[in-house]
Design an enzyme around this catalytic site. Structure first.
Site, short mmCIF file in Angstrom:
data_model
loop_
_atom_site.label_atom_id
_atom_site.label_comp_id
_atom_site.label_asym_id
_atom_site.label_seq_id
_atom_site.Cartn_x
_atom_site.Cartn_y
_atom_site.Cartn_z
N GLU A 45 -3.71 -0.68 -8.38
CA GLU A 45 -4.45 -0.85 -7.14
C GLU A 45 -5.77 -1.60 -7.37
O GLU A 45 -6.14 -2.49 -6.60
CB GLU A 45 -4.72 0.50 -6.48
CG GLU A 45 -3.50 1.16 -5.88
CD GLU A 45 -2.92 0.39 -4.71
OE1 GLU A 45 -3.70 -0.26 -3.97
OE2 GLU A 45 -1.70 0.44 -4.51
N TYR A 130 -9.55 3.18 0.81
CA TYR A 130 -8.23 2.53 0.76
C TYR A 130 -7.52 2.84 -0.56
O TYR A 130 -6.36 3.25 -0.58
CB TYR A 130 -8.36 1.02 0.94
CG TYR A 130 -7.01 0.33 0.84
CD1 TYR A 130 -6.19 0.22 1.96
CD2 TYR A 130 -6.55 -0.16 -0.38
CE1 TYR A 130 -4.94 -0.37 1.87
CE2 TYR A 130 -5.30 -0.75 -0.48
CZ TYR A 130 -4.50 -0.85 0.65
OH TYR A 130 -3.26 -1.43 0.55
N ASP A 148 -4.07 -1.92 6.05
CA ASP A 148 -4.67 -3.09 5.43
C ASP A 148 -4.43 -4.29 6.35
O ASP A 148 -3.94 -4.13 7.47
CB ASP A 148 -4.12 -3.33 4.02
CG ASP A 148 -2.63 -3.69 4.00
OD1 ASP A 148 -2.00 -3.77 5.09
OD2 ASP A 148 -2.09 -3.91 2.89
N CYS A 196 6.55 -10.39 8.14
CA CYS A 196 5.52 -10.63 9.15
C CYS A 196 4.27 -11.23 8.52
O CYS A 196 3.15 -10.77 8.75
CB CYS A 196 5.19 -9.32 9.88
SG CYS A 196 4.39 -9.56 11.49
N CYS A 202 11.06 -13.68 10.76
CA CYS A 202 11.70 -12.50 11.36
C CYS A 202 13.19 -12.42 11.05
O CYS A 202 13.68 -11.40 10.54
CB CYS A 202 11.50 -12.51 12.87
SG CYS A 202 9.83 -12.91 13.41
N CYS A 207 13.94 -8.66 9.82
CA CYS A 207 12.93 -7.69 10.25
C CYS A 207 13.57 -6.57 11.06
O CYS A 207 14.25 -6.82 12.06
CB CYS A 207 11.85 -8.38 11.08
SG CYS A 207 10.65 -7.20 11.78
N CYS A 213 9.73 -5.51 18.95
CA CYS A 213 8.56 -6.35 18.69
C CYS A 213 8.18 -7.23 19.88
O CYS A 213 8.98 -8.07 20.32
CB CYS A 213 8.81 -7.22 17.46
SG CYS A 213 7.43 -8.29 17.04
#
Length: 304
Positions: A45, A130, A148, A196, A202, A207, A213
């Site tokens: 991270e 985070y 995020d 995305c 897509c 997706c 959506c």
């Protein structure tokens, strides 16, 4: 909870199931997704904050090969950890310093065991909300919904969530299945990373949220502005790294000896001269990485 933000379904079970099944059927393979070791996840991270994931993979493996546990990292010479960070172009060197200090806290304050909650993990040096939530999610399956820039873009497009941090956090929390932060946070970040993106794919990515959506329905794929990472080449981050690498090699140097080793166009009285170099050294001193001796000719050295 209050009324759902945007068009987030009151019953999100179908949305949840579609995303998790899509993720589990096929997703990008990263080694830190194959572990639940909190130390290994924390390293990934911190490295990922300013570095492309393709470069993080190599650096992460080499870092863990050298310092495989928090105990071994805590026992390491901090200058060696910072030098590793610089050599692998991993962004601001103070992140290496904080990671080293966090390992020391785990060993000395927590008996070698990582805290398991986002709140507890934030007690570690340099670990913000985070990162703490990511480690709690992926190591202990005990985190909150991640928010995020990728997740914001997904929520904005899919469910017309307003461009507002509180609204994004509310929507993300409503959508995450209870007790499933590990798979859910991986899945929704994967959606933002492969389907995305700023330019969406897509149909190509299959997706799983196309039927819900709003952007897919209307063809309007605008999204909140996403800051871009400034170029590393020639940046202040790169110059700070060169200072650390040079002092690692020479131990200590006067300004006019250090300057040309940091920038080939260094000129004592020029734009990239003594005042510019003093500014770099002041930042590094504030981060606890170097010492500057101003008695007589200014001398810089790594802090031990």
């Amino acid at each position: 909870m209050s009324e759902s933000p945007g068009t987030v379904p009151e019953d999100p079970s179908a949305v949840q199931r579609a995303l998790v099944e899509w993720y589990e059927a096929d997703h990008r393979s990263f080694p830190w997704r194959e572990t639940t070791d909190p130390y290994e996840i924390l390293v990934s991270e911190v490295m990922s904050q300013q570095t492309q994931l393709s470069r993080v993979e190599t650096a992460w493996a080499e870092f863990l090969d050298r310092w495989p546990t928090a105990t071994e990292l805590a026992a390491a010479d901090r200058s060696d950890v910072v030098a590793f960070w610089t050599d692998h172009s991993l962004g601001y060197n103070n992140r290496a310093k904080y990671l080293h200090e966090a390992a020391g806290q785990v060993v000395e304050e927590f008996d070698g065991e990582f805290p398991e909650t986002p709140e507890g993990l934030q007690e570690l040096q340099g670990v913000g909300p985070y990162t703490a939530n990511a480690v709690a999610s992926f190591a202990f399956n005990n985190g909150d919904a991640v928010v995020d820039t990728n997740v914001k873009r997904v929520l904005y497009r899919a469910f017309d969530v307003p461009d507002d941090d509180a609204a994004f956090e509310d929507a993300a929390a409503r959508l995450m299945p209870e007790g499933e932060s590990r798979v859910w946070n991986n899945a929704i970040m994967e959606l933002g990373g492969v389907a995305c993106e700023k330019t969406p794919s897509c149909d190509e990515a299959g997706c799983p949220w196309r039927e819900w959506c709003r952007a897919y329905e209307t063809g309007d794929f605008t999204a909140p502005d996403v800051p871009t990472q400034p170029s590393f080449e020639g940046s202040r981050r790169q110059m700070r790294g060169r200072v650390i690498s040079t002092l690692k090699e020479y131990d200590e140097l006067e300004l006019d000896e250090l300057g040309p080793r940091v920038r080939v166009d260094y000129a004592p009285e020029g734009e990239y001269g003594r005042e510019w170099l003093r500014g770099l050294l002041a930042d590094l001193a504030d981060d606890g990485l170097v010492d500057v001796d101003d008695e007589g000719d200014t001398v810089a050295r790594l802090r031990r």
